[in-house]
Design an enzyme around this catalytic site. Sequence first.
Site, PDB file in Angstrom:
ATOM      1  N   LYS A   1     -27.030  50.267  49.864  1.00 39.33           N
ATOM      2  CA  LYS A   1     -27.806  50.930  50.930  1.00 39.33           C
ATOM      3  C   LYS A   1     -28.442  49.850  51.785  1.00 39.33           C
ATOM      4  O   LYS A   1     -29.265  49.073  51.295  1.00 39.33           O
ATOM      5  CB  LYS A   1     -28.882  51.826  50.294  1.00 39.33           C
ATOM      6  CG  LYS A   1     -29.850  52.476  51.275  1.00 39.33           C
ATOM      7  CD  LYS A   1     -30.763  53.446  50.540  1.00 39.33           C
ATOM      8  CE  LYS A   1     -31.987  53.858  51.335  1.00 39.33           C
ATOM      9  NZ  LYS A   1     -31.676  54.659  52.519  1.00 39.33           N
TER      10      LYS A   1
ATOM     11  N   THR B   1     -32.126  52.332  56.756  1.00 35.33           N
ATOM     12  CA  THR B   1     -32.966  53.496  56.537  1.00 35.33           C
ATOM     13  C   THR B   1     -33.306  54.111  57.889  1.00 35.33           C
ATOM     14  O   THR B   1     -33.393  53.396  58.892  1.00 35.33           O
ATOM     15  CB  THR B   1     -34.227  53.149  55.722  1.00 35.33           C
ATOM     16  OG1 THR B   1     -34.959  54.348  55.439  1.00 35.33           O
ATOM     17  CG2 THR B   1     -35.131  52.163  56.445  1.00 35.33           C
TER      18      THR B   1
ATOM     19  N   GLU C   1     -25.635  54.058  54.132  1.00 32.16           N
ATOM     20  CA  GLU C   1     -26.581  54.741  53.245  1.00 32.16           C
ATOM     21  C   GLU C   1     -25.966  55.044  51.882  1.00 32.16           C
ATOM     22  O   GLU C   1     -26.614  55.621  51.013  1.00 32.16           O
ATOM     23  CB  GLU C   1     -27.034  56.063  53.864  1.00 32.16           C
ATOM     24  CG  GLU C   1     -27.990  55.928  55.026  1.00 32.16           C
ATOM     25  CD  GLU C   1     -29.450  55.898  54.582  1.00 32.16           C
ATOM     26  OE1 GLU C   1     -29.695  55.838  53.352  1.00 32.16           O
ATOM     27  OE2 GLU C   1     -30.313  55.935  55.451  1.00 32.16           O
TER      28      GLU C   1
HETATM   29  C1  LIG Z   1     -42.558  57.612  52.558  1.00 31.95           C
HETATM   30  C2  LIG Z   1     -41.187  57.245  52.312  1.00 31.95           C
HETATM   31  O1  LIG Z   1     -40.918  56.574  51.353  1.00 31.95           O
HETATM   32  N1  LIG Z   1     -40.282  57.696  53.222  1.00 31.95           N
HETATM   33  C3  LIG Z   1     -38.922  57.531  53.164  1.00 31.95           C
HETATM   34  C4  LIG Z   1     -38.193  57.888  54.278  1.00 31.95           C
HETATM   35  C5  LIG Z   1     -36.865  57.707  54.281  1.00 31.95           C
HETATM   36  N2  LIG Z   1     -36.244  57.220  53.173  1.00 31.95           N
HETATM   37  C6  LIG Z   1     -34.804  56.968  53.222  1.00 31.95           C
HETATM   38  O2  LIG Z   1     -34.284  56.739  54.513  1.00 31.95           O
HETATM   39  C7  LIG Z   1     -33.012  57.359  54.659  1.00 31.95           C
HETATM   40  C8  LIG Z   1     -33.017  58.305  55.788  1.00 31.95           C
HETATM   41  O3  LIG Z   1     -34.253  58.770  56.069  1.00 31.95           O
HETATM   42  C9  LIG Z   1     -32.686  58.036  53.419  1.00 31.95           C
HETATM   43  O4  LIG Z   1     -31.765  57.276  52.742  1.00 31.95           O
HETATM   44  C10 LIG Z   1     -34.015  58.008  52.695  1.00 31.95           C
HETATM   45  O5  LIG Z   1     -33.767  57.318  51.596  1.00 31.95           O
HETATM   46  C11 LIG Z   1     -36.972  56.895  52.034  1.00 31.95           C
HETATM   47  O6  LIG Z   1     -36.440  56.455  51.007  1.00 31.95           O
HETATM   48  N3  LIG Z   1     -38.309  57.047  52.051  1.00 31.95           N
END
Ligand SMILES: CC(=O)Nc1ccn([C@@H]2O[C@H](CO)[C@@H](O)[C@H]2O)c(=O)n1
Length: 106
Positions: A20, A23, A73
């Site tokens: 990954k 994000t 991702e």
């Molecule tokens: C507060 C907090 O931790 N927020 C987040 C927000 C997003 N994500 C990752 O981003 C990608 C798309 O949004 C996906 O793969 C999610 O994994 C995360 O892990 N944690």
Amino acid sequence: MKNKITFFSRFEADILSGKKTITIRDKSEAYFLAGQQLCVFTHETGRLFAHIRIISISPIRFEQLNEQHAQQENMSLHALKQVVREIYPFENEFVLIEFELINEPI
Ligand SMILES: CC(=O)Nc1ccn([C@@H]2O[C@H](CO)[C@@H](O)[C@H]2O)c(=O)n1
């Protein structure tokens, strides 16, 4: 400047294995800069589990998410859209953050 980011712990293994590498975040996290090194914590318990360097940060809209983003991702495009919608039910404008793992502590 805040040099911390959190991820849901279910993504920890994919981040540590290098599967990954992006994000998708809402604009509340648009302050990161390319080149910045970040400490990475779990969202649930605040445990430090990695250090990353931001390669790029750029605006992206939900409908622009494509297969390449899904690959970065380590999930299908359908799953990626579902995940983004679960985390951000009402948002359309995001930032795409591309990152690499680093070994050295900051
Ligand atoms: C507060 C907090 O931790 N927020 C987040 C927000 C997003 N994500 C990752 O981003 C990608 C798309 O949004 C996906 O793969 C999610 O994994 C995360 O892990 N944690």
